[in-house]
Design an enzyme around this catalytic site. Structure first.
Site, PDB file in Angstrom:
ATOM      1  N   HIS A 132       0.819  -1.228   0.000  1.00 31.84           N
ATOM      2  CA  HIS A 132       0.000   0.000   0.000  1.00 31.84           C
ATOM      3  C   HIS A 132       0.850   1.274   0.000  1.00 31.84           C
ATOM      4  O   HIS A 132       0.314   2.363  -0.217  1.00 31.84           O
ATOM      5  CB  HIS A 132      -0.919   0.042   1.223  1.00 31.84           C
ATOM      6  CG  HIS A 132      -1.927  -1.063   1.274  1.00 31.84           C
ATOM      7  ND1 HIS A 132      -2.805  -1.303   0.241  1.00 31.84           N
ATOM      8  CD2 HIS A 132      -2.202  -2.001   2.225  1.00 31.84           C
ATOM      9  CE1 HIS A 132      -3.579  -2.350   0.564  1.00 31.84           C
ATOM     10  NE2 HIS A 132      -3.228  -2.793   1.754  1.00 31.84           N
ATOM     11  N   ASP A 169      -2.500 -10.882  -1.789  1.00 32.99           N
ATOM     12  CA  ASP A 169      -3.043 -10.292  -0.555  1.00 32.99           C
ATOM     13  C   ASP A 169      -4.519  -9.942  -0.791  1.00 32.99           C
ATOM     14  O   ASP A 169      -4.899  -9.590  -1.911  1.00 32.99           O
ATOM     15  CB  ASP A 169      -2.240  -9.032  -0.208  1.00 32.99           C
ATOM     16  CG  ASP A 169      -2.612  -8.449   1.145  1.00 32.99           C
ATOM     17  OD1 ASP A 169      -1.868  -8.683   2.112  1.00 32.99           O
ATOM     18  OD2 ASP A 169      -3.647  -7.751   1.242  1.00 32.99           O
ATOM     19  N   HIS A 171      -6.137  -7.429  -0.015  1.00 34.37           N
ATOM     20  CA  HIS A 171      -6.294  -6.020  -0.384  1.00 34.37           C
ATOM     21  C   HIS A 171      -5.575  -5.729  -1.697  1.00 34.37           C
ATOM     22  O   HIS A 171      -4.553  -6.352  -1.994  1.00 34.37           O
ATOM     23  CB  HIS A 171      -5.707  -5.126   0.714  1.00 34.37           C
ATOM     24  CG  HIS A 171      -6.286  -5.362   2.082  1.00 34.37           C
ATOM     25  ND1 HIS A 171      -5.673  -6.167   3.012  1.00 34.37           N
ATOM     26  CD2 HIS A 171      -7.426  -4.905   2.648  1.00 34.37           C
ATOM     27  CE1 HIS A 171      -6.411  -6.194   4.116  1.00 34.37           C
ATOM     28  NE2 HIS A 171      -7.479  -5.440   3.924  1.00 34.37           N
ATOM     29  N   ASP A 256      -4.125 -12.859   4.041  1.00 40.53           N
ATOM     30  CA  ASP A 256      -5.338 -12.378   4.710  1.00 40.53           C
ATOM     31  C   ASP A 256      -6.623 -12.709   3.954  1.00 40.53           C
ATOM     32  O   ASP A 256      -7.708 -12.308   4.388  1.00 40.53           O
ATOM     33  CB  ASP A 256      -5.229 -10.872   5.031  1.00 40.53           C
ATOM     34  CG  ASP A 256      -4.615 -10.051   3.923  1.00 40.53           C
ATOM     35  OD1 ASP A 256      -4.393 -10.586   2.820  1.00 40.53           O
ATOM     36  OD2 ASP A 256      -4.341  -8.854   4.151  1.00 40.53           O
TER      37      ASP A 256
HETATM   38  N1  Q9C Z   1      -9.236   2.639   8.337  1.00 36.16           N
HETATM   39  C1  Q9C Z   1      -2.250  -5.187   4.520  1.00 36.16           C
HETATM   40  O1  Q9C Z   1      -2.876  -6.235   4.573  1.00 36.16           O
HETATM   41  N2  Q9C Z   1      -7.777  -1.116   7.022  1.00 36.16           N
HETATM   42  N3  Q9C Z   1      -2.791  -4.025   4.898  1.00 36.16           N
HETATM   43  C2  Q9C Z   1      -8.288   0.219   7.104  1.00 36.16           C
HETATM   44  C3  Q9C Z   1     -10.130   1.743   7.667  1.00 36.16           C
HETATM   45  C4  Q9C Z   1      -6.448  -1.169   6.466  1.00 36.16           C
HETATM   46  C5  Q9C Z   1      -4.148  -3.956   5.343  1.00 36.16           C
HETATM   47  C6  Q9C Z   1      -9.638   0.297   7.724  1.00 36.16           C
HETATM   48  C7  Q9C Z   1      -6.029  -2.550   6.087  1.00 36.16           C
HETATM   49  C8  Q9C Z   1      -4.610  -2.574   5.562  1.00 36.16           C
HETATM   50  C9  Q9C Z   1      -0.835  -5.179   4.080  1.00 36.16           C
HETATM   51 ZN    ZN Z   2      -3.875  -7.183   3.093  1.00 39.38          ZN
END
Ligand code: Q9C
Ligand code: ZN
Length: 323
Positions: A132, A169, A171, A256
């Protein structure tokens, strides 16, 4: 059997995100303990001296300095006393910069070792994750875009012409996609839950300019499992690889999407990660002489992560490949 060491350095545990954050050192300790039990060879090579220069080819100098200075000013990881950097998702402690630089250095060393023929592939068991991270901002638990740094290093430092990044992943790797959006030398294929954090990764996002057609997104609805991953992701991966003919395969290996993950909302089984890994290895074998480096991204249930990284590593060891 292939030679597939796991790279790890204890410095990466010192990025302290506090007692309640899903991206903790405990998840990596669970992954390492499962890998040790399964007999993995765990190495801890020094970072290449060019690590900060390589990071500087992806991240703005002002961003790197800002991150370094914020960590120097951060409390030393005392419970309840954490600074946030750029995002409420990104707590930092005094050692976070060094941990992130170490994680990226391990991944650069992994690519060096594979290119030198001293290993067939490497799984880098490190943190924080990277996919990200933007050139000028941290987000989504990520600080340096590790796989992006390695991809650019393979092109600029090692002189390769075509590198494929595959990202499973749960995401979307918005940072990675953005880095190579107009770059025809680095292809990016991602499977992810959609719509979901971070919001990007629709099927019609395919790159532009010289990078037109070298980005492939496979958005899947919440609750998707092995069948969707095997069909849609493996299909997109093979189509892109056939057209692009990568010389090296990099993997953003997030676990995940596992059915037991607390934040992913998907239903991939432990074995599903083995099947996806075999498909990646087939692509690496077909075009890249088996050369592959995989970096740990997400995966937030300790037991599921342990079992899944073992499946991933065992699939990379498989002898059916490199001749
Ligand atoms: N603030 C990875 O799996 N969630 N990152 C945000 C609203 C963020 C996950 C929820 C999730 C990031 C590398
Ligand atoms: Zn992730």
């Amino acid at each position: 059997m292939r030679r597939v060491p796991v790279f790890y350095g204890p410095e990466v545990l010192r990025h302290d995100t506090g007692p309640y954050h899903p991206e903790s050192g405990r998840r990596l300790e669970a992954a390492l303990s499962a890998l040790r039990t399964s007999g993995a060879v765990i190495g801890s090579p020094p970072n290449p001296e060019r690590t900060l220069a390589a990071i500087g080819r992806v991240h703005d100098e002002s961003y790197v300095r800002r991150f370094d200075e914020a960590c120097r000013a951060a409390p030393p990881g005392v419970e309840g006393a954490f600074s946030l950097f750029d995002s409420p998702d990104n707590p930092i402690s005094a050692s976070s910069f060094d941990a992130a630089a170490r994680g990226t250095g391990l991944a650069l060393a992994a690519a060096d070792v594979v290119l030198a023929g001293r290993a067939d592939a490497v799984f880098v068991a490190a943190r924080p994750p990277g996919h990200h991270a933007l050139s000028d901002a941290a987000m989504g638990f990520c600080f340096f875009n590790t796989i992006g740094v390695v991809a650019r290093d393979l092109i600029v430092h090692h002189g390769l012409s075509r590198v494929l990044i595959a990202d499973f992943d749960v995401h979307h790797g918005n940072g990675t996609q953005h880095l190579f959006w107009e770059d025809g030398r680095v292809a990016y294929v991602s499977v992810h839950r959609f719509p979901f954090y971070p919001g990007t990764g629709a099927a019609d996002e395919t790159g532009s300019g010289a990078g037109r057609g070298s980005t492939a997104n496979v958005p899947l609805p919440a609750g998707s499992g092995d069948a969707a991953y095997a069909g849609a992701f493996v299909g997109a991966l093979e189509r892109l690889a056939e057209r692009f003919r990568p010389e090296f395969v990099l993997v953003s290996a997030g676990f995940d999407a596992h059915v037991s993950d607390p934040i992913g909302g998907m239903r991939v089984s432990t074995e599903g990660f083995g099947w996806m890994t075999r498909a990646l290895l087939e692509v690496a074998d077909a075009y890249a002489r088996g050369r592959l480096v995989s970096y740990l991204e997400g995966g937030y249930d300790a037991d599921a992560l342990g079992a899944s990284v073992v499946q991933h590593h065992r699939a990379l060891l498989d002898e059916s490949g490199v001749g």
